[in-house]
Design a protein around this motif. Structure first.
Motif, PDB file in Angstrom:
ATOM      1  N   VAL A  18       0.785  -1.210  -0.108  1.00 53.10           N
ATOM      2  CA  VAL A  18      -0.095   0.098   0.042  1.00 53.10           C
ATOM      3  C   VAL A  18       0.906   1.098  -0.105  1.00 53.10           C
ATOM      4  O   VAL A  18       2.043   1.319   0.961  1.00 53.10           O
ATOM      5  N   SER A  31      -5.413   3.717   5.817  1.00 56.14           N
ATOM      6  CA  SER A  31      -3.965   2.786   5.352  1.00 56.14           C
ATOM      7  C   SER A  31      -3.672   2.133   6.713  1.00 56.14           C
ATOM      8  O   SER A  31      -3.167   0.858   6.465  1.00 56.14           O
ATOM      9  N   ILE A  99      -2.042  -1.098  -3.844  1.00 59.22           N
ATOM     10  CA  ILE A  99      -3.194  -0.179  -3.522  1.00 59.22           C
ATOM     11  C   ILE A  99      -2.344   1.444  -3.462  1.00 59.22           C
ATOM     12  O   ILE A  99      -1.399   1.328  -3.046  1.00 59.22           O
TER      13      ILE A  99
END
Length: 404
Positions: A18, A31, A99
């Motif tokens: 991420v 996150s 992501i």
């Protein structure tokens, strides 16, 4: 939530990468949840650090308490995205990421050259989550958005203010930011499932999460019934009358005694069975017709008792009530201790640190704390080396102020 500091995460998102290009609450908290579940989260922030690093005391060894509650389980890359070299680094990382989460104002990422259209050609599997105040398009799209603005816009401030003489009231918390963060984390995981499930698309997608939409979805379902059938001739939504706190001799309690069995138990516990025969209180139908009289009546009776004795009597009679506690009292609550809702972990430089656990209790792939919040740029060199930059290139980037 397991404590596995410096261990390889084993949660359900382990193996995913991420990129977190966010600040303050909405993006960082989103996150962080992905990191709690095992993802490798690379927090990309300016070389001077994002604003949460220096606002809201206390501060200790380059960390603030505020920053720590939104940024555990991350590695830090201090990167100047105003420079072409910084943008190139971000693009190289995005080419291998699963992501990306950003919470710039609408259009800013595109102007920097790191918008979805810039990155999807490099990585068609990238899930690009854009958190904005109002959405990527529309009349408000370029306006700055803050939690209080969204609270005012969605309509709940009038509901909150009704018991206080009608003056609109803000919830005393960044409720919109946190609601948006949890919503965004869920939507990102839905996009992951769409990409990776058997028969899935195999492709990433852009995920937009406007703050006003997230807050409306979470706060309005029990307020909107009056407008369900259109056109509506019903009065505006009002506060839920049963949501009231009650003073005791030495504190406050909250609860619900609307159902007949609960109201009967409450009257027995309070030794005021005479209320069961009073008009307007004899059954649930009468009590729903007008909440005020019976709530006012039990408020008087509750005030006669000390809190612990009152709650003991309520428990014995099956009445669902609880004590109103401070946050520090909640930390010592038996159920909170059992759940480890707030938990402590030892930091090598900062001593004991307290966190809020990830709320999902997964039996096979539990969430974990595997990294304390990073200091600014703590992992810059490590991240760039893994991305293919040699020592000479990293030193040059550092000298030029591209990384910190």
């Amino acid at each position: 939530m397991d404590i596995k500091l410096n261990e390889t995460p084993t949660g359900p998102l382990a193996g995913l990468t991420v990129l977190d290009i966010t600040s303050m609450i909405t993006g960082p908290l989103c996150s962080q949840m992905l990191g709690d579940l095992g993802a490798d989260v690379i927090k990309i922030e300016p070389v001077h650090g994002e604003v949460a690093r220096w606002m809201v005391p206390p501060q200790k060894n380059g960390l603030t308490g505020f920053y720590c509650q939104m940024n555990r389980n991350k590695r830090s890359l201090a990167l100047n995205l105003q420079s072409p070299e910084g943008v190139d680094i971000l693009k190289r990382l995005a080419a291998d990421a699963d992501i990306l989460v950003e919470n710039f104002r609408a259009g800013v990422a595109d102007r920097l050259g790191i918008g979805y259209d810039d990155l999807k050609s490099l990585n068609p599997r990238l899930i690009y989550a854009a958190i904005t105040g109002f959405g990527p398009t529309g009349p408000y799209s370029e306006r700055p958005a803050y939690d209080p603005i969204a609270q005012g816009l969605v309509g709940m401030m009038h509901i909150q203010g009704a018991p206080f003489g009608g003056k609109p009231q803000l919830i005393q918390s960044a409720i919109v930011d946190k609601t948006t963060a949890t919503t965004a984390a869920g939507v990102v995981m839905a996009a992951l499932y769409a990409r990776d499930r058997e028969g899935g698309t195999g492709r990433g997608q852009r995920v937009d999460v406007p703050m006003i939409d997230a807050y409306a979805a979470n706060s309005l379902p029990d307020m909107l019934p009056v407008d369900t059938f259109q056109p509506s001739d019903m009065p505006d939504a009002e506060p839920l009358a049963v949501l009231r706190s009650f003073a005791t001799q030495d504190g406050h309690v909250v609860g619900m005694a609307l159902q007949d069995n609960h109201f009967e138990g409450l009257c027995k516990a309070l030794e005021c069975e005479f209320l069961l025969e009073r008009e307007g209180m004899r059954n649930v139908g009468e009590r729903i017709t007008d909440f005020g009289p019976w709530l006012d009546a039990i408020e008087v009776e509750i005030a006669k008792w000390p809190t612990d004795e009152l709650l003991r009597r309520f428990d014995e009679n099956g009445v669902p009530f609880g004590k109103v506690k401070t946050i520090r009292e909640f930390a010592e609550d038996p159920q909170a201790l059992h759940n480890r809702t707030l938990f402590d972990a030892e930091h090598p430089d900062n001593g004991t640190m307290r966190y809020i656990r990830y709320p999902g209790h997964l039996s096979e792939t539990p969430a974990s704390l595997h990294k304390h919040p990073p200091t600014l740029g703590q992992h810059s060199e490590e991240i760039l080396a893994a991305a293919g930059y040699n020592d000479t290139a990293i030193a040059s980037l550092k000298e030029a102020g591209v990384i910190g």
